[in-house]
Design a protein around this motif. Structure first.
Motif, PDB file in Angstrom:
ATOM      1  N   SER A 138      30.637  -1.862   6.817  1.00 52.21           N
ATOM      2  CA  SER A 138      32.004  -1.582   7.265  1.00 52.21           C
ATOM      3  C   SER A 138      32.110  -0.102   7.596  1.00 52.21           C
ATOM      4  O   SER A 138      31.263   0.699   7.177  1.00 52.21           O
ATOM      5  CB  SER A 138      33.023  -1.966   6.183  1.00 52.21           C
ATOM      6  OG  SER A 138      32.702  -1.346   4.957  1.00 52.21           O
ATOM      7  N   MET A 139      33.146   0.245   8.355  1.00 51.62           N
ATOM      8  CA  MET A 139      33.317   1.657   8.701  1.00 51.62           C
ATOM      9  C   MET A 139      34.779   1.971   8.984  1.00 51.62           C
ATOM     10  O   MET A 139      35.597   1.089   9.272  1.00 51.62           O
ATOM     11  CB  MET A 139      32.449   2.043   9.904  1.00 51.62           C
ATOM     12  CG  MET A 139      32.796   1.397  11.212  1.00 51.62           C
ATOM     13  SD  MET A 139      31.715   2.012  12.550  1.00 51.62           S
ATOM     14  CE  MET A 139      32.037   0.790  13.835  1.00 51.62           C
ATOM     15  N   VAL A 140      35.083   3.262   8.877  1.00 52.62           N
ATOM     16  CA  VAL A 140      36.408   3.787   9.173  1.00 52.62           C
ATOM     17  C   VAL A 140      36.236   4.893  10.206  1.00 52.62           C
ATOM     18  O   VAL A 140      35.361   5.759  10.057  1.00 52.62           O
ATOM     19  CB  VAL A 140      37.085   4.338   7.906  1.00 52.62           C
ATOM     20  CG1 VAL A 140      38.283   5.210   8.257  1.00 52.62           C
ATOM     21  CG2 VAL A 140      37.503   3.196   6.984  1.00 52.62           C
ATOM     22  N   ALA A 141      37.059   4.872  11.247  1.00 59.17           N
ATOM     23  CA  ALA A 141      37.049   5.916  12.265  1.00 59.17           C
ATOM     24  C   ALA A 141      38.203   6.879  11.995  1.00 59.17           C
ATOM     25  O   ALA A 141      39.367   6.465  11.918  1.00 59.17           O
ATOM     26  CB  ALA A 141      37.177   5.304  13.657  1.00 59.17           C
ATOM     27  N   LEU A 142      37.881   8.151  11.831  1.00 56.59           N
ATOM     28  CA  LEU A 142      38.858   9.193  11.578  1.00 56.59           C
ATOM     29  C   LEU A 142      39.039  10.046  12.842  1.00 56.59           C
ATOM     30  O   LEU A 142      38.282   9.894  13.806  1.00 56.59           O
ATOM     31  CB  LEU A 142      38.391  10.060  10.402  1.00 56.59           C
ATOM     32  CG  LEU A 142      38.148   9.309   9.080  1.00 56.59           C
ATOM     33  CD1 LEU A 142      37.556  10.258   8.042  1.00 56.59           C
ATOM     34  CD2 LEU A 142      39.421   8.677   8.569  1.00 56.59           C
ATOM     35  N   PRO A 143      40.035  10.928  12.879  1.00 57.87           N
ATOM     36  CA  PRO A 143      40.208  11.778  14.068  1.00 57.87           C
ATOM     37  C   PRO A 143      38.972  12.602  14.389  1.00 57.87           C
ATOM     38  O   PRO A 143      38.133  12.870  13.516  1.00 57.87           O
ATOM     39  CB  PRO A 143      41.402  12.667  13.669  1.00 57.87           C
ATOM     40  CG  PRO A 143      42.163  11.867  12.664  1.00 57.87           C
ATOM     41  CD  PRO A 143      41.105  11.118  11.893  1.00 57.87           C
TER      42      PRO A 143
END
Length: 361
Positions: free
Chosen positions: A77-82
């Protein structure tokens, strides 16, 4: 002889796809705590490098990710940040992060570190039981949620991911298959949380999912069940909110003779209701000759009116697989008619509000 060898390789690959990593990893190489992550640019179709269209996805870039750190891999899984900053979770409880420089193909400011706490059993192989499969981030509070399987639970971590804030082992999830837990999570615009099992069958069809009216990591939070039916033959691996009405759903399949493939589809949030069985509409299929592996991680970013879809793969810590990262632009589709041949009626593909389906290439 060649066909027999292909069947053997296919069966070996199937073993790595279907058996939990905890049981297939060997002693491995000597420990290496390198913080370097290397990126190698790739194309989506090696036989046709200029090809960029995959259904309603336009391929914008892709990379193979490698590191000498023995903890690297198994991205679930992953999270995209600014500012093109990505956080990725491994199914061994490790956290990877880097800022992607697309033009120079660099992973800047990389790090590889274990999560600070998790539901591991107290034994020598505890870290391998921290099978983190789903990942959420709240940009307003900075908090993170992680869904674990094997020891089915939802954990919340503080903004720096330095400490655990809360953990919950939902009673309803205790009978989920050991390797079929919280594969995907969504935080809906109305503040509810959804947690999807990969393999727990729902009595009315599909696989079980849970609706939490409040924070699912709090021990007193209650859940109600519904079902999610993936495309036939596929299993859900991740999900991401697309807008206030829809979500993107990522699915994978592996068979010894067809190999690996993935389907991206769109689901209507209004269909996620207690006691109901929700479905989704496929918008793109990744399968050979397209570059594809065990696609497990999904994220969505925006730049003005443009929507970008990021997909990463879980290599299962196997030399037969790769850690891939793809970037696509989501194209606005239109309803198309499929003519299956003489004597067959034209079938119009269903269109979802705001995003119509488009036939895959």
């Amino acid at each position: 002889m060649r066909s027999s060898m292909l069947r053997v390789l296919a069966c070996l690959s199937l073993f790595f796809f279907l058996v939990p990593v905890t049981y297939v990893r060997g002693p491995g190489p000597p420990a290496n705590d390198s913080q370097y992550i290397a990126l190698e640019p790739i194309v989506i179709d090696a036989k046709n490098p200029v090809r960029s269209r995959v259904g309603r996805l336009e391929f914008l870039g892709g990379w193979t990710m490698t590191s000498d750190n023995v903890a690297f891999g198994g991205i679930s899984s992953m999270v995209a940040l600014p500012d093109n900053r990505f956080l990725m979770l491994s199914d061994n409880g490790s956290l990877f992060g880097f800022t992607l420089d697309e033009s120079k193909h660099l992973a800047n400011r990389p790090f590889i570190a274990p999560l600070p706490d998790g539901p591991a059993k107290p034994n020598a192989f505890a870290r391998q039981n921290w099978d983190s499969e789903s990942f959420l981030h709240d940009p307003e509070t900075g908090q993170f949620w992680v869904g674990y399987e094997h020891q089915h639970s939802i954990w919340r971590y503080g903004p720096s991911l330095a400490r655990r804030e809360a953990a919950h082992f939902p009673e309803v999830a205790k009978n989920w298959p050991e390797n079929g837990g919280a594969e995907a999570m969504l935080h809906l615009p109305d503040s509810r949380f959804l947690v999807f099992s990969e393999a727990a069958e729902y009595l009315k069809g599909g696989y079980q999912a849970l609706i939490f009216a409040s924070d699912p990591a709090e021990p007193d939070s209650k859940a109600v069940s519904f079902g999610y039916q993936p495309p036939k033959g596929y299993n859900l691996t991740d999900a991401a909110i697309l807008d206030e009405k829809t979500a993107l759903m990522l699915h994978r399949r592996f068979t010894p003779f067809d190999g690996v493939s993935a389907i991206l589809s769109i689901a209507q949030l209004k269909d996620f209701q207690p006691g109901k069985v929700a479905t989704s509409v496929p918008i793109a299929t990744l399968k050979p000759p397209f570059k594809v592996d065990n696609m497990e991680a999904l994220a969505v970013t925006r730049d003005g009116d443009q929507i970008f879809v990021w997909i990463a793969s879980d290599d299962n810590f196997s030399v037969l697989q790769e850690s891939l990262l793809f970037k696509f632009r989501l194209l606005k589709g239109k309803s198309v008619r499929k003519n299956s041949g003489p004597g067959r009626k034209n079938e119009k593909a269903e269109a979802s509000p705001g995003f119509s389906t488009f036939e895959s290439d």
